[in-house]
Design a protein around this motif. Sequence first.
Motif, PDB file in Angstrom:
ATOM      1  N   VAL A  55      16.547  17.701  46.578  1.00  0.00           N
ATOM      2  CA  VAL A  55      17.050  18.957  47.146  1.00  0.00           C
ATOM      3  C   VAL A  55      16.026  19.462  48.148  1.00  0.00           C
ATOM      4  CG1 VAL A  55      17.762  21.329  46.674  1.00  0.00           C
ATOM      5  CG2 VAL A  55      18.338  19.501  45.050  1.00  0.00           C
ATOM      6  N   ARG A  73      20.804  24.345  52.627  1.00  0.00           N
ATOM      7  CA  ARG A  73      20.294  23.449  51.584  1.00  0.00           C
ATOM      8  C   ARG A  73      20.916  22.077  51.796  1.00  0.00           C
ATOM      9  NH1 ARG A  73      21.170  24.803  45.364  1.00  0.00           N
ATOM     10  NH2 ARG A  73      19.451  26.183  45.856  1.00  0.00           N
ATOM     11  N   THR A  75      21.276  18.448  49.802  1.00  0.00           N
ATOM     12  CA  THR A  75      21.100  17.722  48.553  1.00  0.00           C
ATOM     13  C   THR A  75      21.428  16.256  48.818  1.00  0.00           C
ATOM     14  OG1 THR A  75      21.741  19.666  47.275  1.00  0.00           O
ATOM     15  CG2 THR A  75      21.775  17.549  46.130  1.00  0.00           C
TER      16      THR A  75
END
Length: 100
Positions: A55, A73, A75
């Motif tokens: 992450v 973000r 991932t």
Amino acid sequence: THGDLLVRCHQMELTYNPKGEVVTLTANGNVVVTRSGTRAEAHRAKLAAKQGVLVLEGDPILVQGENRLAGQRITVHLKDNRIDITEARGTFKLGSGATP
């Protein structure tokens, strides 16, 4: 390094299980992660080694050749080469056979 993953940063914290295997990796400050010709940059990154999940947070960007992805973000699911991006934006170079 962790397998074919190379992580560089200002500060790194690792946790290990009793067998001496990496359980988690937490990286902070100018994080640069490279793997198989792909480069990721962020302010923070956390790897759950057993799950194979990385992450990236803090202005993360993923670059492969001329392709660039950014978001709030990112991932990366390392085991199945899948990427999830929150608030995604990016640029891609389409192949010569692609049509708009």
